[in-house]
Scaffold this motif. Structure first.
Motif, short mmCIF file in Angstrom:
data_model
loop_
_atom_site.label_atom_id
_atom_site.label_comp_id
_atom_site.label_asym_id
_atom_site.label_seq_id
_atom_site.Cartn_x
_atom_site.Cartn_y
_atom_site.Cartn_z
N UNK A 158 0.82 -1.21 0.00
CA UNK A 158 0.00 0.00 0.00
C UNK A 158 0.85 1.27 0.00
N UNK A 159 2.14 1.14 0.33
CA UNK A 159 3.00 2.32 0.36
C UNK A 159 3.45 2.76 -1.03
N UNK A 160 3.29 1.87 -2.01
CA UNK A 160 3.44 2.30 -3.40
C UNK A 160 4.77 2.08 -4.06
N UNK A 161 5.78 1.56 -3.37
CA UNK A 161 7.07 1.35 -4.00
C UNK A 161 7.23 -0.07 -4.50
N UNK A 162 8.45 -0.40 -4.95
CA UNK A 162 8.79 -1.77 -5.33
C UNK A 162 9.10 -2.55 -4.05
N UNK A 163 8.26 -3.52 -3.72
CA UNK A 163 8.38 -4.25 -2.47
C UNK A 163 8.95 -5.64 -2.73
N UNK A 164 10.09 -6.01 -2.11
CA UNK A 164 10.59 -7.38 -2.25
C UNK A 164 9.56 -8.36 -1.69
N UNK A 165 9.19 -9.34 -2.50
CA UNK A 165 8.15 -10.30 -2.13
C UNK A 165 8.72 -11.70 -1.94
#
Length: 258
Positions: A158-165
């Motif tokens: 939800x913060x909008x960046x590229x999130x390592x998953x």
């Protein structure tokens, strides 16, 4: 390996397709009886299947071996059950990884109402299809013990960046990402609101897949839902959402056979 940057755009409509009564599947790479010797992988990514499964249907128990399998649900819910005792529901914002290792059996079905006592399931049969992207990455070591991991990551998205998953790379060890058994690969997801922008990492191999919505990639232009871009010896481009988008980005520092 040549250091010349290469950008290969693959449009959604050009993907290979499997469509039967309960499954609508679109394949970014060769899969099953769909075989193209020039389209078997990019970097370490062997499978990027965009699947829609009807309610009450799904993939019956089947085997896998020596593969890291990451599943990302976009809409609906998917039930996972396997031969090492894991059973649960995967839904949007929950990352899941299965390591096939020496061998594992599993099933994936759109029937969460049949699991009593599992949080978030429906008490009565639902009529909603499930849409998910399943990705297969070659492990960097064969014959490991089979394993399973899942992680709720919706708040970070939800913060909008590229999130390592899902990642095996050392740089992602301090992030809340599930671990895959390949130290040269990592998946990040960006859930972009309109006019939000992220910058792609620099890597020998990148695979950018617009899972939902539409986006614009610097040097490429507009990308629609289902479009993918394969980048070699590249990175650093700005990726922005035009109408909102969910984008899956694989960063890979090796390729099959090297």
């Amino acid at each position: 390996m040549s250091q010349t940057p290469l950008i290969d755009v693959r449009r959604a409509a050009d993907r290979m397709k499997t469509k039967i009564d309960w499954l609508d599947s679109k394949h970014s790479f060769s899969f099953g009886h769909h075989y193209d010797p020039d389209n078997t992988h990019h970097g370490l990514l062997l499978v990027n299947n965009d699947d829609i499964v009807s309610p009450g249907k799904g993939f019956d128990t089947h085997p896998h071996r020596d593969m890291e399998i990451v599943t990302w649900v976009l809409r609906g819910s998917l039930v996972h059950q396997d031969s090492i005792g894991h059973s649960g529901v995967i839904y949007p914002g929950l990352a899941q990884r299965m390591s096939a290792g020496t061998g594992i059996l599993h099933s994936e079905k759109n029937d969460s109402w049949r699991l009593d006592g599992v949080t978030g399931t429906h008490a009565t049969e639902h009529a909603n299809p499930v849409r998910f992207v399943q990705m297969w990455v070659a492990p960097d070591e064969a014959g490991i013990t089979p394993g399973y991991e899942q992680l709720e990551i919706d708040d970070e998205l939800m913060r909008g960046g590229l999130v390592p998953v899902a990642s095996g790379m050392a740089k992602d060890r301090d992030h809340a990402a599930i671990r895959i058994h390949n130290k040269y690969a990592g998946l990040s997801v960006a859930r972009l609101q309109p006019d939000r922008t992220v910058t792609l990492p620099e890597a020998p191999y990148l695979h950018v897949f617009v899972a939902e919505g539409s986006a614009d990639l610097e040097g490429v232009g507009p990308l629609a839902e289902g479009d993918a871009v394969r980048l070699t010896n590249s990175g650093g481009q700005r990726l922005s959402a035009t109408t909102g988008a969910e984008v899956l980005v694989w960063e890979m520092h090796a390729t099959i056979g090297r």
